[in-house]
Design an enzyme around this catalytic site. Structure first.
Site, PDB file in Angstrom:
ATOM      1  N   ASP A  13       0.879  -1.165  -0.064  1.00  0.00           N
ATOM      2  CA  ASP A  13      -0.019   0.009  -0.023  1.00  0.00           C
ATOM      3  C   ASP A  13       0.856   1.228   0.079  1.00  0.00           C
ATOM      4  O   ASP A  13       0.495   2.355   0.763  1.00  0.00           O
ATOM      5  CB  ASP A  13      -1.085   0.139   1.355  1.00  0.00           C
ATOM      6  CG  ASP A  13      -1.680  -1.204   1.261  1.00  0.00           C
ATOM      7  OD1 ASP A  13      -2.259  -1.627   0.338  1.00  0.00           O
ATOM      8  OD2 ASP A  13      -1.748  -1.796   2.481  1.00  0.00           O
ATOM      9  N   LYS A  16       2.233   2.162  -5.119  1.00  0.00           N
ATOM     10  CA  LYS A  16       3.052   1.822  -6.165  1.00  0.00           C
ATOM     11  C   LYS A  16       2.411   2.081  -7.705  1.00  0.00           C
ATOM     12  O   LYS A  16       3.105   2.268  -8.669  1.00  0.00           O
ATOM     13  CB  LYS A  16       3.495   0.323  -6.245  1.00  0.00           C
ATOM     14  CG  LYS A  16       4.326  -0.091  -5.146  1.00  0.00           C
ATOM     15  CD  LYS A  16       4.370  -1.819  -5.088  1.00  0.00           C
ATOM     16  CE  LYS A  16       3.287  -2.482  -4.496  1.00  0.00           C
ATOM     17  NZ  LYS A  16       2.967  -2.077  -3.016  1.00  0.00           N
ATOM     18  N   GLY A  40      -4.452  -4.626  -3.886  1.00  0.00           N
ATOM     19  CA  GLY A  40      -5.355  -3.559  -3.851  1.00  0.00           C
ATOM     20  C   GLY A  40      -4.828  -2.243  -4.308  1.00  0.00           C
ATOM     21  O   GLY A  40      -4.092  -1.736  -3.719  1.00  0.00           O
ATOM     22  N   HIS A  41      -5.515  -1.857  -5.621  1.00  0.00           N
ATOM     23  CA  HIS A  41      -5.005  -0.526  -5.872  1.00  0.00           C
ATOM     24  C   HIS A  41      -6.264   0.198  -6.311  1.00  0.00           C
ATOM     25  O   HIS A  41      -6.961  -0.256  -7.520  1.00  0.00           O
ATOM     26  CB  HIS A  41      -3.943  -0.715  -7.086  1.00  0.00           C
ATOM     27  CG  HIS A  41      -3.482   0.589  -7.607  1.00  0.00           C
ATOM     28  ND1 HIS A  41      -3.338   0.780  -9.198  1.00  0.00           N
ATOM     29  CD2 HIS A  41      -3.425   1.942  -7.094  1.00  0.00           C
ATOM     30  CE1 HIS A  41      -3.149   2.053  -9.401  1.00  0.00           C
ATOM     31  NE2 HIS A  41      -3.022   2.718  -8.121  1.00  0.00           N
ATOM     32  N   GLN A 223       2.190  -6.217  -2.990  1.00  0.00           N
ATOM     33  CA  GLN A 223       2.541  -5.983  -1.425  1.00  0.00           C
ATOM     34  C   GLN A 223       3.966  -5.506  -1.305  1.00  0.00           C
ATOM     35  O   GLN A 223       3.992  -4.467  -2.073  1.00  0.00           O
ATOM     36  CB  GLN A 223       2.672  -7.525  -0.729  1.00  0.00           C
ATOM     37  CG  GLN A 223       1.476  -8.224  -0.661  1.00  0.00           C
ATOM     38  CD  GLN A 223       0.737  -8.825  -2.048  1.00  0.00           C
ATOM     39  OE1 GLN A 223       1.479  -9.456  -2.741  1.00  0.00           O
ATOM     40  NE2 GLN A 223      -0.572  -8.485  -2.610  1.00  0.00           N
TER      41      GLN A 223
HETATM   42  P1  IMP Z   1      -2.287 -12.729   2.316  1.00  0.00           P
HETATM   43  O1  IMP Z   1      -1.387 -12.258   1.392  1.00  0.00           O
HETATM   44  O2  IMP Z   1      -3.838 -12.681   2.165  1.00  0.00           O
HETATM   45  O3  IMP Z   1      -2.011 -14.256   2.749  1.00  0.00           O
HETATM   46  O4  IMP Z   1      -1.936 -12.109   3.809  1.00  0.00           O
HETATM   47  C1  IMP Z   1      -0.850 -12.266   4.406  1.00  0.00           C
HETATM   48  C2  IMP Z   1      -0.593 -10.770   5.024  1.00  0.00           C
HETATM   49  O5  IMP Z   1      -0.081  -9.857   3.952  1.00  0.00           O
HETATM   50  C3  IMP Z   1      -1.455 -10.184   5.822  1.00  0.00           C
HETATM   51  O6  IMP Z   1      -1.086  -9.231   6.989  1.00  0.00           O
HETATM   52  C4  IMP Z   1      -2.166  -9.126   4.870  1.00  0.00           C
HETATM   53  O7  IMP Z   1      -2.795  -8.110   5.306  1.00  0.00           O
HETATM   54  C5  IMP Z   1      -0.974  -8.704   4.054  1.00  0.00           C
HETATM   55  N1  IMP Z   1      -1.201  -8.236   2.743  1.00  0.00           N
HETATM   56  C6  IMP Z   1      -1.429  -8.893   1.398  1.00  0.00           C
HETATM   57  N2  IMP Z   1      -1.623  -8.362   0.494  1.00  0.00           N
HETATM   58  C7  IMP Z   1      -1.436  -6.880   0.821  1.00  0.00           C
HETATM   59  C8  IMP Z   1      -1.401  -5.787   0.104  1.00  0.00           C
HETATM   60  O8  IMP Z   1      -1.625  -5.705  -1.129  1.00  0.00           O
HETATM   61  N3  IMP Z   1      -1.308  -4.358   0.890  1.00  0.00           N
HETATM   62  C9  IMP Z   1      -1.099  -4.507   2.197  1.00  0.00           C
HETATM   63  N4  IMP Z   1      -0.994  -5.867   2.834  1.00  0.00           N
HETATM   64  C10 IMP Z   1      -1.262  -7.044   2.295  1.00  0.00           C
END
Ligand code: IMP
Length: 424
Positions: A13, A16, A40-41, A223
């Site tokens: 977040d 990017k 998410g964007h 991420q």
């Molecule tokens: P997962 O990717 O859904 O398995 O989540 C693992 C960790 O990564 C958790 O803490 C999520 O909140 C975090 N996470 C996954 N994708 C994002 C993102 O796009 N932005 C911020 N945090 C993320």
């Protein structure tokens, strides 16, 4: 160019998407190299807010070809939904998209598996996005995954899917209601997977040809470095790699093609989900920044945790990624926040003040040493000139630059494309 890799230096977040959008103005192609629908964007399109989760955000430029690499895990239902939403807003992306046949598919059963994994964790839930990302990567490395190539033979995909459903019903004992929902979602999944075959192909071949012909590519990370499964705050991490080195492996291009690595850093820190965050601030201060910066998860809507900028982590991330330069985002959010703080080192052992540093399980023991910095009150939203920034804002950026050890070449001052300062 020819290849520019964009990665996040914090916990995702970082903004990017905006940096990718700028860089793709001069590119022919953009490729997502990791993760799936967990990213998410939010973008504005024709006055509408649209959330992109899997499509590379550089595809918002109509002439840019989009790719999803072998290292990604694709939710075909969500991907078709995203493309459909954009198409309704007048932006066709489907015909410009190529997804690697080697990419893994996220089956709806993975979300049930993830629920069970999260609630059964002894050390506490990771706080995942519940998009089935973890189980998709686990199955991949167990060599039990479903790949997009499998959808080319629908009966074979159905057989693999049936086996998965049997496993879920045997191992997790879901309620009848859950199982009914899973069956319905599975039909949608099978249908969407087969339709996605139309957009499946050899991403590596296409990208290498494009590069051979002098084309330019932006490789878009998902991420952030601190969520990388190897280098991040393990075990509170995601499952797809988040560092620049992973881009070549996922896209099937050689490292010598890469020209630049751009690290994107937010002017403060945010994190969604659980796990250590050494510079996390108290709720009163956090609330102000959260509201001003709209710091709520794009995928899950969860309020993001807020912290001061962490120069130690950012320099670690810049080193891991081999950043050529940094784009600093959301500086405008800090106007009027008052006194600012920046972490310049960690104190681990209070007796020796030894600045040891770990990102793994011991990270929660880190005590950040916070430097006080003067804030500024003038609004800087939309500013495009470096010299026009208040002296305190420039000093803040320069201090971060010093701590990160990489030039801050761009500073974002607002959500719009043009709200950007380029520094020479
Ligand atoms: P997962 O990717 O859904 O398995 O989540 C693992 C960790 O990564 C958790 O803490 C999520 O909140 C975090 N996470 C996954 N994708 C994002 C993102 O796009 N932005 C911020 N945090 C993320």
């Amino acid at each position: 160019m020819p290849v520019t890799i964009v990665v996040g230096l914090q916990w995702g977040d970082e903004g990017k998407g905006k940096v990718v959008d700028h860089l793709t103005a001069g590119a022919d192609a953009v490729a997502r190299f990791s993760g799936g629908a967990n990213a998410g964007h939010t973008v504005m399109l024709g006055g509408e807010r649209v959330a992109l989760h899997q499509l590379p955000s550089g595809m918002l430029r109509p002439a840019v070809q989009g790719f999803i690499g072998a290292g990604c895990v694709v939710d075909p239902v969500a991907l078709a939904g995203e493309a459909g939403e954009l198409s309704e807003l007048g932006l066709g992306v489907w015909e410009r998209l190529l997804v690697s046949t080697k990419a893994h598919l996220v089956h709806p059963a993975f979300r049930l598996m993830e629920e069970a994994d999260e609630s059964g964790r002894e050390s506490g839930a990771v706080g995942t996005t519940r998009r089935g990302i973890g189980p998709a990567y686990v199955r991949k490395f167990q060599r039990l995954g479903l790949r997009l190539e499998d959808a080319a033979v629908p009966s074979a995909l159905r057989r693999l899917s049936d086996r998965l459903l049997e496993e879920v019903s045997g191992r997790l004992s879901p309620s009848g209601e859950d199982m009914d929902r899973l069956h319905a979602e599975t039909e949608e999944f099978l249908d969407a997977s087969v339709r996605l075959v139309d957009r499946a192909g050899d991403v590596s071949l296409r990208l290498n040809r494009l590069l051979d012909d002098g084309g330019g590519l932006v490789a878009e990370g998902a991420q952030g470095t601190m969520l990388d499964p190897d280098h991040g705050t393990y075990p509170y991490v995601t499952c797809g790699p988040c560092v620049s080195g992973a881009a070549c492996a996922s896209l099937g291009i050689g490292p010598a093609r890469v020209d630049e690595v751009v690290g994107v850093m937010k002017s403060y820190s945010t994190r969604v989900g659980n796990g250590p965050m050494p510079t996390e601030m108290g709720e009163a201060a956090a609330e102000l920044i959260r509201e001003r910066g709209g710091e709520y998860g794009t995928t899950t809507g969860r309020p993001r945790r807020i912290g001061w900028a962490d120069g130690v982590l950012a320099s670690y991330a810049a080193r891991l990624n081999g950043c050529s330069w940094v784009a600093l985002t959301l500086l405008d959010v800090l106007s009027g926040v008052g006194g600012l703080r920046v972490c310049s080192r960690y104190r681990l052992d209070p007796e020796t003040e030894a600045a040891l540093f770990e990102t793994g399980r011991r990270m929660s023991e880190h005590e950040p040493v916070l430097e006080e910095m003067e804030g500024w009150t003038a609004g800087i939203a939309g500013e495009t000139e470096w010299e026009a920034l208040p002296a305190e804002a420039r000093a803040y950026v320069e201090r971060l630059e010093e701590l990160v050890g990489v030039p801050v070449r761009a500073v974002s001052t607002g959500p719009a494309r043009e709200d950007l300062i380029w520094r020479s």
